[in-house]
Design a protein around this motif. Sequence first.
Motif, PDB file in Angstrom:
ATOM      1  N   HIS A  35     111.235  95.862 -39.669  1.00 53.42           N
ATOM      2  CA  HIS A  35     112.123  95.423 -40.749  1.00 53.42           C
ATOM      3  C   HIS A  35     111.318  94.992 -41.971  1.00 53.42           C
ATOM      4  CE1 HIS A  35     114.535  94.958 -37.074  1.00 53.42           C
ATOM      5  NE2 HIS A  35     115.537  95.315 -37.849  1.00 53.42           N
ATOM      6  N   PRO A  36     110.526  95.897 -42.539  1.00 55.14           N
ATOM      7  CA  PRO A  36     109.693  95.501 -43.683  1.00 55.14           C
ATOM      8  C   PRO A  36     110.546  95.081 -44.878  1.00 55.14           C
ATOM      9  CG  PRO A  36     109.709  97.887 -43.440  1.00 55.14           C
ATOM     10  CD  PRO A  36     110.429  97.326 -42.243  1.00 55.14           C
ATOM     11  N   GLY A  37     110.113  94.007 -45.523  1.00 57.51           N
ATOM     12  CA  GLY A  37     110.799  93.545 -46.725  1.00 57.51           C
ATOM     13  C   GLY A  37     112.119  92.857 -46.482  1.00 57.51           C
ATOM     14  N   GLU A  38     112.460  92.572 -45.208  1.00 59.82           N
ATOM     15  CA  GLU A  38     113.779  91.992 -44.936  1.00 59.82           C
ATOM     16  C   GLU A  38     113.773  90.478 -44.791  1.00 59.82           C
ATOM     17  OE1 GLU A  38     116.381  93.898 -42.129  1.00 59.82           O
ATOM     18  OE2 GLU A  38     115.392  95.814 -42.448  1.00 59.82           O
ATOM     19  N   HIS A  39     112.608  89.826 -44.693  1.00 61.34           N
ATOM     20  CA  HIS A  39     112.529  88.364 -44.642  1.00 61.34           C
ATOM     21  C   HIS A  39     113.436  87.807 -43.547  1.00 61.34           C
ATOM     22  CE1 HIS A  39     111.792  89.716 -48.834  1.00 61.34           C
ATOM     23  NE2 HIS A  39     110.683  89.047 -48.627  1.00 61.34           N
ATOM     24  N   LEU A  40     113.074  88.061 -42.300  1.00 59.57           N
ATOM     25  CA  LEU A  40     113.894  87.695 -41.157  1.00 59.57           C
ATOM     26  C   LEU A  40     113.765  86.218 -40.790  1.00 59.57           C
ATOM     27  CD1 LEU A  40     113.190  90.749 -38.803  1.00 59.57           C
ATOM     28  CD2 LEU A  40     115.060  90.451 -40.436  1.00 59.57           C
ATOM     29  N   SER A  41     114.877  85.626 -40.389  1.00 56.35           N
ATOM     30  CA  SER A  41     114.861  84.264 -39.850  1.00 56.35           C
ATOM     31  C   SER A  41     114.568  84.348 -38.355  1.00 56.35           C
ATOM     32  CB  SER A  41     116.227  83.603 -40.052  1.00 56.35           C
ATOM     33  OG  SER A  41     117.205  84.244 -39.242  1.00 56.35           O
ATOM     34  N   ALA A  42     114.321  83.197 -37.740  1.00 54.62           N
ATOM     35  CA  ALA A  42     114.105  83.171 -36.288  1.00 54.62           C
ATOM     36  C   ALA A  42     115.335  83.725 -35.575  1.00 54.62           C
ATOM     37  CB  ALA A  42     113.796  81.755 -35.819  1.00 54.62           C
ATOM     38  N   GLU A  43     116.507  83.391 -36.076  1.00 53.65           N
ATOM     39  CA  GLU A  43     117.743  83.886 -35.469  1.00 53.65           C
ATOM     40  C   GLU A  43     117.880  85.394 -35.625  1.00 53.65           C
ATOM     41  OE1 GLU A  43     117.540  81.228 -37.479  1.00 53.65           O
ATOM     42  OE2 GLU A  43     118.018  79.614 -36.074  1.00 53.65           O
ATOM     43  N   ASP A  44     117.435  85.927 -36.758  1.00 60.20           N
ATOM     44  CA  ASP A  44     117.450  87.382 -36.972  1.00 60.20           C
ATOM     45  C   ASP A  44     116.527  88.074 -35.970  1.00 60.20           C
ATOM     46  OD1 ASP A  44     119.149  87.139 -39.201  1.00 60.20           O
ATOM     47  OD2 ASP A  44     117.450  87.044 -40.603  1.00 60.20           O
ATOM     48  N   VAL A  45     115.325  87.503 -35.794  1.00 61.20           N
ATOM     49  CA  VAL A  45     114.373  88.075 -34.840  1.00 61.20           C
ATOM     50  C   VAL A  45     114.967  88.020 -33.434  1.00 61.20           C
ATOM     51  CG1 VAL A  45     112.093  87.784 -33.758  1.00 61.20           C
ATOM     52  CG2 VAL A  45     112.345  87.543 -36.244  1.00 61.20           C
ATOM     53  N   TYR A  46     115.537  86.878 -33.087  1.00 55.77           N
ATOM     54  CA  TYR A  46     116.146  86.703 -31.772  1.00 55.77           C
ATOM     55  C   TYR A  46     117.284  87.714 -31.560  1.00 55.77           C
ATOM     56  CZ  TYR A  46     118.613  84.489 -27.891  1.00 55.77           C
ATOM     57  OH  TYR A  46     119.248  84.249 -26.695  1.00 55.77           O
ATOM     58  N   GLY A  47     118.125  87.907 -32.572  1.00 53.07           N
ATOM     59  CA  GLY A  47     119.212  88.887 -32.475  1.00 53.07           C
ATOM     60  C   GLY A  47     118.693  90.293 -32.261  1.00 53.07           C
ATOM     61  N   ALA A  48     117.633  90.660 -32.969  1.00 54.01           N
ATOM     62  CA  ALA A  48     117.034  91.987 -32.805  1.00 54.01           C
ATOM     63  C   ALA A  48     116.449  92.141 -31.404  1.00 54.01           C
ATOM     64  CB  ALA A  48     115.955  92.222 -33.865  1.00 54.01           C
ATOM     65  N   LEU A  49     115.863  91.072 -30.885  1.00 54.95           N
ATOM     66  CA  LEU A  49     115.335  91.114 -29.516  1.00 54.95           C
ATOM     67  C   LEU A  49     116.462  91.287 -28.511  1.00 54.95           C
ATOM     68  CD1 LEU A  49     112.695  88.254 -29.775  1.00 54.95           C
ATOM     69  CD2 LEU A  49     112.221  90.689 -29.485  1.00 54.95           C
ATOM     70  N   ARG A  50     117.566  90.592 -28.714  1.00 50.39           N
ATOM     71  CA  ARG A  50     118.731  90.706 -27.808  1.00 50.39           C
ATOM     72  C   ARG A  50     119.280  92.131 -27.855  1.00 50.39           C
ATOM     73  NH1 ARG A  50     119.358  87.190 -24.096  1.00 50.39           N
ATOM     74  NH2 ARG A  50     121.592  87.367 -24.153  1.00 50.39           N
ATOM     75  N   ASP A  51     119.296  92.734 -29.050  1.00 49.27           N
ATOM     76  CA  ASP A  51     119.766  94.115 -29.181  1.00 49.27           C
ATOM     77  C   ASP A  51     118.905  95.073 -28.376  1.00 49.27           C
ATOM     78  OD1 ASP A  51     121.765  93.238 -30.859  1.00 49.27           O
ATOM     79  OD2 ASP A  51     120.779  93.899 -32.707  1.00 49.27           O
ATOM     80  N   LYS A  52     117.632  94.710 -28.190  1.00 46.40           N
ATOM     81  CA  LYS A  52     116.706  95.544 -27.408  1.00 46.40           C
ATOM     82  C   LYS A  52     116.671  95.123 -25.939  1.00 46.40           C
ATOM     83  CE  LYS A  52     113.470  96.966 -30.899  1.00 46.40           C
ATOM     84  NZ  LYS A  52     112.089  97.376 -31.029  1.00 46.40           N
ATOM     85  N   SER A  53     117.607  94.257 -25.569  1.00 43.94           N
ATOM     86  CA  SER A  53     117.703  93.749 -24.192  1.00 43.94           C
ATOM     87  C   SER A  53     116.460  92.984 -23.762  1.00 43.94           C
ATOM     88  CB  SER A  53     117.983  94.888 -23.206  1.00 43.94           C
ATOM     89  OG  SER A  53     119.181  95.539 -23.540  1.00 43.94           O
ATOM     90  N   SER A  54     115.821  92.316 -24.691  1.00 43.31           N
ATOM     91  CA  SER A  54     114.663  91.485 -24.377  1.00 43.31           C
ATOM     92  C   SER A  54     115.146  90.158 -23.815  1.00 43.31           C
ATOM     93  CB  SER A  54     113.825  91.244 -25.636  1.00 43.31           C
ATOM     94  OG  SER A  54     112.812  90.314 -25.366  1.00 43.31           O
ATOM     95  N   GLY A  82     117.796  76.533 -47.124  1.00 41.15           N
ATOM     96  CA  GLY A  82     117.476  75.733 -45.952  1.00 41.15           C
ATOM     97  C   GLY A  82     117.070  76.525 -44.727  1.00 41.15           C
ATOM     98  N   CYS A  83     116.954  77.820 -44.845  1.00 38.17           N
ATOM     99  CA  CYS A  83     116.614  78.681 -43.706  1.00 38.17           C
ATOM    100  C   CYS A  83     115.211  79.254 -43.902  1.00 38.17           C
ATOM    101  CB  CYS A  83     117.638  79.809 -43.587  1.00 38.17           C
ATOM    102  SG  CYS A  83     117.321  80.950 -42.235  1.00 38.17           S
ATOM    103  N   ASN A  84     114.337  79.040 -42.926  1.00 34.20           N
ATOM    104  CA  ASN A  84     113.005  79.643 -42.990  1.00 34.20           C
ATOM    105  C   ASN A  84     113.099  81.120 -42.652  1.00 34.20           C
ATOM    106  OD1 ASN A  84     111.501  77.337 -43.644  1.00 34.20           O
ATOM    107  ND2 ASN A  84     111.475  76.691 -41.523  1.00 34.20           N
ATOM    108  N   ARG A  85     112.362  81.905 -43.403  1.00 33.19           N
ATOM    109  CA  ARG A  85     112.278  83.339 -43.141  1.00 33.19           C
ATOM    110  C   ARG A  85     110.811  83.715 -43.029  1.00 33.19           C
ATOM    111  NH1 ARG A  85     116.724  82.486 -46.007  1.00 33.19           N
ATOM    112  NH2 ARG A  85     118.625  83.502 -45.334  1.00 33.19           N
ATOM    113  N   TYR A  86     110.552  84.841 -42.377  1.00 35.61           N
ATOM    114  CA  TYR A  86     109.184  85.213 -42.058  1.00 35.61           C
ATOM    115  C   TYR A  86     108.923  86.668 -42.414  1.00 35.61           C
ATOM    116  CZ  TYR A  86     109.693  80.975 -39.350  1.00 35.61           C
ATOM    117  OH  TYR A  86     109.934  79.673 -38.983  1.00 35.61           O
ATOM    118  N   GLU A  87     107.663  86.925 -42.756  1.00 37.68           N
ATOM    119  CA  GLU A  87     107.199  88.284 -42.958  1.00 37.68           C
ATOM    120  C   GLU A  87     105.714  88.326 -42.642  1.00 37.68           C
ATOM    121  OE1 GLU A  87     107.909  89.464 -46.998  1.00 37.68           O
ATOM    122  OE2 GLU A  87     106.589  87.942 -47.815  1.00 37.68           O
TER     123      GLU A  87
END
Length: 153
Positions: A35-54, A82-87
């Motif tokens: 997800h380049p350039g998308e500035h994901l939050s921890a919840e976004d990362v977690y959601g993507a992991l859940r989508d991959k059945s992690s 107020g939301c931290n995002r990561y790249e």
Amino acid sequence: MPDTEMLELLKQRLQRKQYKLTMQRRTVLEILLEHPGEHLSAEDVYGALRDKSSDIGLATVYRTLELLVQLGILQRMEFGDGCNRYEIADIEKNEHQHHHLICIKCGKVTEFFDDLLDELEADVAAKSGFKITDHQVKFYGYCKECQDELENK
């Protein structure tokens, strides 16, 4: 740079700091690389992991992201909501991070790479005796779409 090359570079950076590229760290980094350039939050990362059945838990995601920030592998940003995002942090040493344009209406974040602050940074460092290693710039305003929407009301 293909994701496999980037993962290898990130693995080397971890190893230089005496850390291993565990399965959890690798999986979190893969999500960010997907997800380049998308500035994901921890919840976004977690959601993507859940989508991959992690089965990686949210607490592990938070710990992993924070460790990777401390090690200089990720950059943490906060865009005023107020939301931290990561790249992934820039790989080249002595290279400034890119900067961000943040729409205060729709929340869209756009990156820009022009760095016009080198002279200001040198001046501040010289006057203050402060060794500056990096800076971040965030401009807040209205993206083109929101400007058009506001003008058409």
